[in-house]
Scaffold this active site. Structure first.
Site, PDB file in Angstrom:
ATOM      1  N   HIS A  72      -7.543 -12.353  -7.214  1.00 15.88           N
ATOM      2  CA  HIS A  72      -7.256 -12.903  -5.886  1.00 15.88           C
ATOM      3  C   HIS A  72      -7.891 -12.079  -4.779  1.00 15.88           C
ATOM      4  CE1 HIS A  72      -4.454  -9.577  -5.949  1.00 15.88           C
ATOM      5  NE2 HIS A  72      -4.178  -9.785  -4.671  1.00 15.88           N
ATOM      6  N   HIS A  91      -9.300 -10.937   0.535  1.00 15.42           N
ATOM      7  CA  HIS A  91      -8.002 -11.212  -0.082  1.00 15.42           C
ATOM      8  C   HIS A  91      -7.700 -12.698   0.132  1.00 15.42           C
ATOM      9  CE1 HIS A  91      -3.667 -11.144  -0.775  1.00 15.42           C
ATOM     10  NE2 HIS A  91      -3.771  -9.904  -1.236  1.00 15.42           N
TER      11      HIS A  91
END
Length: 310
Positions: free
Chosen positions: A62, A77
């Site tokens: 992620h 992110h």
């Protein structure tokens, strides 16, 4: 990272650009992990914003860290609380140690899955190793496409020379445009400037010049300074729907004015009751794209006092 001048930085994402202080997570919004920006995505692919080296990729896919060719370290992110997905919904196209060029695909994600299982799909770009007092300032938006310049990373030691001083058109509390209570203004969609929460319901000419148009809605007017700088003064947000009610003008199109002349007054109570805000704006509509507006000070200001420089 060794720089003494502002650094432009492109967006890895396509969507709606926001300053990090508006992030839907307190840790990011308070810059606990670094300054930066984020985008509510309209595309599920993340691209390299510049030539870079991939320094690490999280096992959960992620997030990843990269270092730009100029030494700027940044972290991408995807989403809030997406670590708990344990990689589900993410496809990574790069690995640690790999060199990438601007525009290369870094990763893609399942937008629907993230919206269903995570707190937010906000895509965040952080600069965790900036020197003290450096700032990340938006220079585009609100809509941005991956690869377009998104922010300028600015050192405190490199302000522009004070070539122009500009004065307050009203009395009240002075704020930078980025703090405006509406994203249309805070993202500088029509230009940079400043705003004032007024304590007196009158706008005055901030300098010698002329009126070159008055809005049909009677809530704003366009102005020229004596040396040709173009700017707009607007009283309130959402006041265009009032169709002039609550406003009184003391000037007309083409009229020359001197600093301190009354331009318009407004019914403050009526605006607060019928519009979204009584914030009064001064926006410079024809400045060069790289011009930065600097507040002379923060807090209370009197009409006619020095407000900003650029």
């Amino acid at each position: 990272m060794e720089h003494d001048a502002p650094i432009p930085f492109n967006s890895p994402f396509t969507g709606i650009l926001h300053p990090i202080t508006e992030a839907p997570d307190e840790a990011f919004a308070q810059k606990m992990t670094g300054d930066g920006f984020f985008v509510y995505p309209e595309d599920n692919t993340v691209y390299a914003p510049c030539d870079s080296d991939v320094t690490f990729v999280f096992d959960t896919h992620h997030a990843m860290g990269l270092t730009a060719s100029d030494g700027t370290e940044y972290l991408l992110h995807i989403g809030i609380d997406t670590v708990r997905l344990q990689g589900e919904g993410f496809t990574v196209f790069v690995e640690a140690g790999q060199h990438v060029q601007k525009g290369d695909r870094l990763l893609s994600f399942d937008e629907k899955l993230i919206r269903e299982k995570a707190t937010s799909d906000a895509c965040i770009c952080l600069f965790p190793e900036l020197p003290e007092n450096w700032e990340v300032r938006l220079c585009a938006g609100p809509h941005i496409v991956a690869g377009e310049k998104a922010v300028r990373i600015s050192p405190p030691s490199s302000p522009a020379p004070q070539s122009h001083i500009f004065y307050a058109p009203c009395t009240g509390t002075l704020h930078p445009l980025a703090e405006a209570p509406d994203p249309f203004y805070s993202h500088k969609s029509t230009g940079d400037g400043f705003f004032i929460y007024p304590s007196e319901p009158v706008l005055y000419a901030p300098c010698d010049g002329s009126v070159f148009f008055i809005f049909e809605e009677k809530n704003a007017l366009g102005m020229h300074t004596a040396y040709g700088l173009e700017y707009m003064l607007q009283a309130g947000i959402g006041t265009d729907t009032l169709n002039g009610e609550g406003f009184t003008f003391y000037v007309q199109d083409g009229q020359p004015v001197q600093k301190g002349d009354r331009l318009l007054s407004f019914d403050a109570a009526y605006i607060r009751a019928h519009a979204r805000s009584d914030a009064c704006f001064c926006i410079f509509t024809d400045l060069p794209a790289d011009t930065e507006i600097h507040l002379k000070h923060h807090g209370f200001i009197q009409a006619g006092q020095e407000a900003v420089w650029f």
